[in-house]
Design an enzyme around this catalytic site. Structure first.
Site, PDB file in Angstrom:
ATOM      1  N   ASP A   1     -56.950  -7.405 -20.449  1.00  0.00           N
ATOM      2  CA  ASP A   1     -56.922  -6.192 -19.857  1.00  0.00           C
ATOM      3  C   ASP A   1     -56.118  -5.925 -18.911  1.00  0.00           C
ATOM      4  O   ASP A   1     -54.453  -5.561 -19.093  1.00  0.00           O
ATOM      5  CB  ASP A   1     -58.610  -6.320 -20.106  1.00  0.00           C
ATOM      6  CG  ASP A   1     -58.783  -4.854 -19.700  1.00  0.00           C
ATOM      7  OD1 ASP A   1     -58.193  -4.033 -19.999  1.00  0.00           O
ATOM      8  OD2 ASP A   1     -60.146  -4.694 -18.845  1.00  0.00           O
TER       9      ASP A   1
ATOM     10  N   PHE B   1     -63.276   0.011 -25.157  1.00  0.00           N
ATOM     11  CA  PHE B   1     -63.781  -1.124 -24.854  1.00  0.00           C
ATOM     12  C   PHE B   1     -64.180  -1.479 -25.701  1.00  0.00           C
ATOM     13  O   PHE B   1     -65.107  -0.939 -26.824  1.00  0.00           O
ATOM     14  CB  PHE B   1     -65.221  -1.109 -23.769  1.00  0.00           C
ATOM     15  CG  PHE B   1     -65.004  -2.182 -23.730  1.00  0.00           C
ATOM     16  CD1 PHE B   1     -64.872  -3.140 -22.675  1.00  0.00           C
ATOM     17  CD2 PHE B   1     -66.730  -3.247 -24.145  1.00  0.00           C
ATOM     18  CE1 PHE B   1     -65.808  -3.854 -21.617  1.00  0.00           C
ATOM     19  CE2 PHE B   1     -66.706  -3.995 -23.747  1.00  0.00           C
ATOM     20  CZ  PHE B   1     -66.844  -4.566 -22.671  1.00  0.00           C
TER      21      PHE B   1
HETATM   22  P1  IMP Z   1     -58.976  -8.890 -17.396  1.00  0.00           P
HETATM   23  O1  IMP Z   1     -58.483 -10.073 -16.088  1.00  0.00           O
HETATM   24  O2  IMP Z   1     -59.250  -7.001 -17.173  1.00  0.00           O
HETATM   25  O3  IMP Z   1     -57.182  -8.494 -18.263  1.00  0.00           O
HETATM   26  O4  IMP Z   1     -60.342  -9.400 -18.531  1.00  0.00           O
HETATM   27  C1  IMP Z   1     -59.850 -10.321 -18.984  1.00  0.00           C
HETATM   28  C2  IMP Z   1     -61.553 -10.438 -19.244  1.00  0.00           C
HETATM   29  O5  IMP Z   1     -62.264 -10.121 -19.375  1.00  0.00           O
HETATM   30  C3  IMP Z   1     -61.437 -10.430 -20.461  1.00  0.00           C
HETATM   31  O6  IMP Z   1     -61.537 -12.619 -21.010  1.00  0.00           O
HETATM   32  C4  IMP Z   1     -62.624 -10.415 -21.638  1.00  0.00           C
HETATM   33  O7  IMP Z   1     -63.943 -11.317 -21.657  1.00  0.00           O
HETATM   34  C5  IMP Z   1     -63.164  -9.043 -20.453  1.00  0.00           C
HETATM   35  N1  IMP Z   1     -63.214  -7.918 -21.502  1.00  0.00           N
HETATM   36  C6  IMP Z   1     -61.648  -7.089 -21.078  1.00  0.00           C
HETATM   37  N2  IMP Z   1     -61.831  -6.093 -21.375  1.00  0.00           N
HETATM   38  C7  IMP Z   1     -62.892  -6.165 -22.392  1.00  0.00           C
HETATM   39  C8  IMP Z   1     -62.888  -5.108 -23.794  1.00  0.00           C
HETATM   40  O8  IMP Z   1     -62.655  -4.010 -24.341  1.00  0.00           O
HETATM   41  N3  IMP Z   1     -63.968  -6.077 -24.173  1.00  0.00           N
HETATM   42  C9  IMP Z   1     -64.897  -7.437 -24.152  1.00  0.00           C
HETATM   43  N4  IMP Z   1     -64.317  -7.744 -22.792  1.00  0.00           N
HETATM   44  C10 IMP Z   1     -63.436  -7.803 -21.972  1.00  0.00           C
END
Ligand code: IMP
Ligand code: MG
Length: 172
Positions: free
Chosen positions: A100, A149
């Site tokens: 994300d 999400f």
């Molecule tokens: P980042 O550090 O923002 O890239 O987030 C990574 C982590 O956030 C992922 O491994 C997920 O566990 C969680 N995450 C981010 N977006 C989503 C989503 O749309 N659904 C569920 N979990 C998410």
């Protein structure tokens, strides 16, 4: 009431995972590959992916925390479960459910590089672009989305929906 809008069905997921598995098998032929799954979200994806890779691999898991019970990354990332495998001189492929903001990933890439990995690349079930805050790239993405999400196939909202065989857009 939360609403679940289908994004990928079980058979579409299987097709995409098989295709990424085949690419990884060919790219890492003759290498010392370690798949590192990021708990908990990647547990289903990694178990399917590993069975679609037809070269020998080592498998490990780590756990990081950056999320409370909300839907956006805090950026404050902590390692809760470290690696069991020594990754020095090995090729690490980080296996994530979804990328994300990319903050978790850049933390992990630095982490494995400083442990002496020969190479560090990233494989994600979902590559979600809209909120990216780093320039880290996803080397192998099964599916790309712009926003939303998502839940199911390991992805949760507040620990729910991980068990769904398909992937859905959750509207709260
Ligand atoms: P980042 O550090 O923002 O890239 O987030 C990574 C982590 O956030 C992922 O491994 C997920 O566990 C969680 N995450 C981010 N977006 C989503 C989503 O749309 N659904 C569920 N979990 C998410
Ligand atoms: Mg995760």
């Amino acid at each position: 009431m939360p609403v679940l809008i289908p994004v990928l069905r079980e058979n579409e997921i299987e097709r995409k995972v098989a295709s990424v598995g085949a690419r990884i098998s060919s790219d890492y032929k003759g290498r010392d590959l370690v798949l590192v799954g990021v708990l908990k979200g990647a547990f289903i994806f990694l178990s399917d992916l590993a069975r679609h890779i037809d070269i020998p691999v080592l498998i490990d898991f780590i756990q990081v925390s950056s999320y409370g019970s909300g839907t956006s990354s805090s950026g404050d990332i902590r390692l809760c479960k470290p690696l069991d495998i020594d990754v020095r001189k090995k090729d690490v492929l980080i296996v994530e459910d979804i990328v994300d903001t990319g903050l978790t990933l850049s933390y992990l890439v630095n982490c494995f590089s400083s442990l002496g990995a020969e190479s560090v690349k990233v494989c994600a079930m979902i590559d979600k672009h809209e909120r990216r805050q780093t320039d880290i790239g996803v080397d192998y993405a099964c599916h790309v989305v712009r926003e939303g999400f998502l839940v199911g196939y390991g992805l949760d909202y507040d620990e729910r929906y991980r068990d769904l065989p398909g992937i859905y857009h959750l509207k709260l």
